[in-house]
Design a protein around this motif. Structure first.
Motif, short mmCIF file in Angstrom:
data_model
loop_
_atom_site.label_atom_id
_atom_site.label_comp_id
_atom_site.label_asym_id
_atom_site.label_seq_id
_atom_site.Cartn_x
_atom_site.Cartn_y
_atom_site.Cartn_z
N GLU A 1 9.25 -39.00 -7.88
CA GLU A 1 10.37 -39.76 -8.41
C GLU A 1 9.88 -40.98 -9.18
O GLU A 1 10.33 -41.27 -10.29
CB GLU A 1 11.29 -40.23 -7.28
CG GLU A 1 12.16 -39.15 -6.66
CD GLU A 1 11.45 -38.32 -5.59
OE1 GLU A 1 10.22 -38.50 -5.38
OE2 GLU A 1 12.11 -37.49 -4.96
N GLU B 1 16.17 -42.39 -0.62
CA GLU B 1 15.08 -42.55 0.35
C GLU B 1 15.09 -43.96 0.92
O GLU B 1 14.82 -44.18 2.10
CB GLU B 1 13.75 -42.27 -0.37
CG GLU B 1 12.58 -42.01 0.55
CD GLU B 1 12.71 -40.74 1.37
OE1 GLU B 1 13.22 -39.74 0.87
OE2 GLU B 1 12.28 -40.78 2.54
N CYS C 1 7.86 -40.94 -2.39
CA CYS C 1 8.61 -40.67 -3.63
C CYS C 1 7.70 -40.70 -4.85
O CYS C 1 8.10 -41.20 -5.91
CB CYS C 1 9.71 -41.71 -3.81
SG CYS C 1 10.96 -41.66 -2.54
#
Ligand code: 4AD
Length: 471
Positions: A291, A168, A288
């Protein structure tokens, strides 16, 4: 074809729906001859799958088959989504949904002993401490064991998170620069001589000619600007024959490089760095969260503070930084580079004083910078250069470049560069070169520090360091 459901999509709203998933068996818990629990994993997500013997649907053979599966085998599971009873506090706290299995197929069975166990490789320090207190023995998977068995090790949730964040990050770096009309370039990685000076080059034989792997795209990105491209960037491999084995040096890493024409001042490059990196940090934080949570569960970290209360990025001069260190009683060699320890100490002092973990240090002494760096016009002992720090460690270095052919040649010679090996670079300044500057960041370094990780190897899929050339 059949419709496959991604584990990420599973939610309590899907109660009673039929789904078909594919994943790896993480754990197998036979409860009796009639019940077995499987945890199935796909990327960062897991789901508990339950097989219960029932007439016409699940036979005792089926339960036996499930219990006999080996960990990491790849399976297809067809079943119905069920939501744990809210009266069951343990279950409802740990899982949103489970799958009541109707069909189970093994797509590819793991036939070998696992060198590491995913659950062992996923534990946090907190878990180890708690286990120690209660006298439980947990297997600790060391970093070398993890890296030696990287294909298995990459399957942990934290690792899935780290490489998701890294992806990303690069994506947003590219997107933001493209929006500003920077052109993405791809410069050669086999070059005739060192691009940064110094001995840290991998030498090779290029059909009889001495050559080396590029230590950076420095020379060719500047040559591209001389070639009429006002704003360029590159994402590509960088090779450093590092001699030191540290937590933050790799022999191959991904360089994020920018080079651009400047109008008046190298602060234009600092402005871009500040705007770009703040935007990327914001973007990663917003996009994210799964994540980052997965990383945080195994490697807890403090959220990054990257803005001053007024919304700007902190900038200090090298001299101001040195002054802060001196006031704190740190001994520094005058006009010298900061070593890792001094960098960390300064990071702490800055964080205490300004409440930020991200800052730009400008105006370094010229003798600490590579030959192509522009000296300050008001004092040639200093240079129009900067480094950027995240949590007390360097992530970027940048500068205005010398655009005058004669000064450039003189500086290269003074820095002990064999000018013959870079003659085509020097020649590109003949006709003539625009005022320009740029910077280079190390992607793994940035991701490591953004996520508060303690070792850069965690941020490289298959790290290359002075002792590691495999897997
Ligand atoms: O500071 P470096 O060597 O600067 C350059 O390569 C210049 N050409 C950049 C420029 O445009 N002026 O490397 C840039 C960044 C460092 O700040 C660090 O983040 C990372 O690359 N880096 C490394 N990362 C991992 N392993 C190594 N051995 C690294 N060496 C530098």
């Amino acid at each position: 074809g059949r419709t496959w459901t991604d584990l990420r999509e599973l939610s309590a709203e899907m109660k009673d729906k039929s789904v078909l998933i594919r994943g790896r068996v993480q754990t197998i818990r036979p409860m009796s001859k009639k019940i077995v629990f499987l945890v199935v994993r796909q990327n960062m997500s897991t789901v508990q799958c339950v097989l219960v013997v029932s007439k016409d649907i699940i036979s005792t053979q089926m339960v036996r088959f499930a219990a006999s599966l080996s960990k990491e085998s790849i399976v297809d599971v067809e079943g119905v989504i069920s939501v744990p009873d809210p009266k069951d506090p343990i279950k409802s706290a740990t899982q949103q949904v489970e799958i009541h299995v109707r069909k189970l197929y093994c797509v590819n069975r793991n036939m070998y002993n696992l060198p590491i166990n995913i659950e062992d490789a996923s534990r946090s320090e907190t878990e180890f401490k708690e286990a120690e207190k209660s006298g439980k023995q947990l297997v600790r998977v060391g970093q070398d064991t993890s890296l030696n068995n990287r294909v298995i090790d990459l399957r942990t949730a934290a690792n899935q998170g780290i490489f998701g964040v890294k992806s990303e990050f690069v994506n947003e770096f590219r997107r933001r620069l493209r929006l500003k009309k920077f052109v993405e370039i791809f410069t050669p990685k086999v070059i005739a001589g060192s691009s940064e000076g110094g001995a840290e080059v991998f030498k090779l034989d290029y059909k009889g000619q001495p050559a080396c792997l590029a230590q950076s795209p420095q020379l060719h990105k500047q040559m591209t600007v001389c070639g009429g491209f006002s704003r360029v960037f590159e994402v590509g491999p960088v090779f450093r024959a590092e001699n030191s084995y540290t937590h933050r040096h790799l022999c191959e890493f991904v360089g994020l490089d920018v080079e651009m024409e400047i109008m008046e001042h190298y602060y234009e490059v600092c402005d871009l760095v500040a705007e770009l990196f703040v935007a990327i940090f914001n973007h990663v934080n917003e996009n994210c969260s799964e994540e980052l949570e997965a990383i945080n569960r195994q490697y807890p970290f403090e959220p990054l503070k990257y803005l001053l209360p007024d919304g700007n990025v902190l900038r200090l001069t090298y001299d101001q930084g040195i002054e802060m260190l001196k006031e704190a009683g740190v001994k520094i060699e005058p006009m010298g580079d900061l070593n890792t320890e001094a960098e960390k100490k300064l990071g702490k002092l800055v964080s205490d004083k300004y409440n930020t973990d991200f800052y730009i240090l400008t105006r370094y002494p010229l003798n600490t910078r590579p030959f192509y760096t522009m000296p300050c016009h008001d004092n040639p002992d200093y240079s129009n250069s900067f480094d950027v720090f995240l949590r007390g460690e360097e992530i970027i270095s940048g500068a205005q470049r010398i655009h005058d052919l004669e000064i450039l040649t003189e500086r290269a010679e003074k820095c002990g560069i064999d000018v013959k090996t870079i003659s085509t670079y020097i020649d590109s300044f003949r006709h003539p070169a625009p005022l320009h500057g740029g910077f280079g960041a190390g992607l793994e370094r940035v991701v490591m520090l953004f996520c508060g990780l303690n070792n850069i190897r965690k941020c490289s899929l298959f790290p290359r360091d002075p002792q590691r050339l495999t897997p």
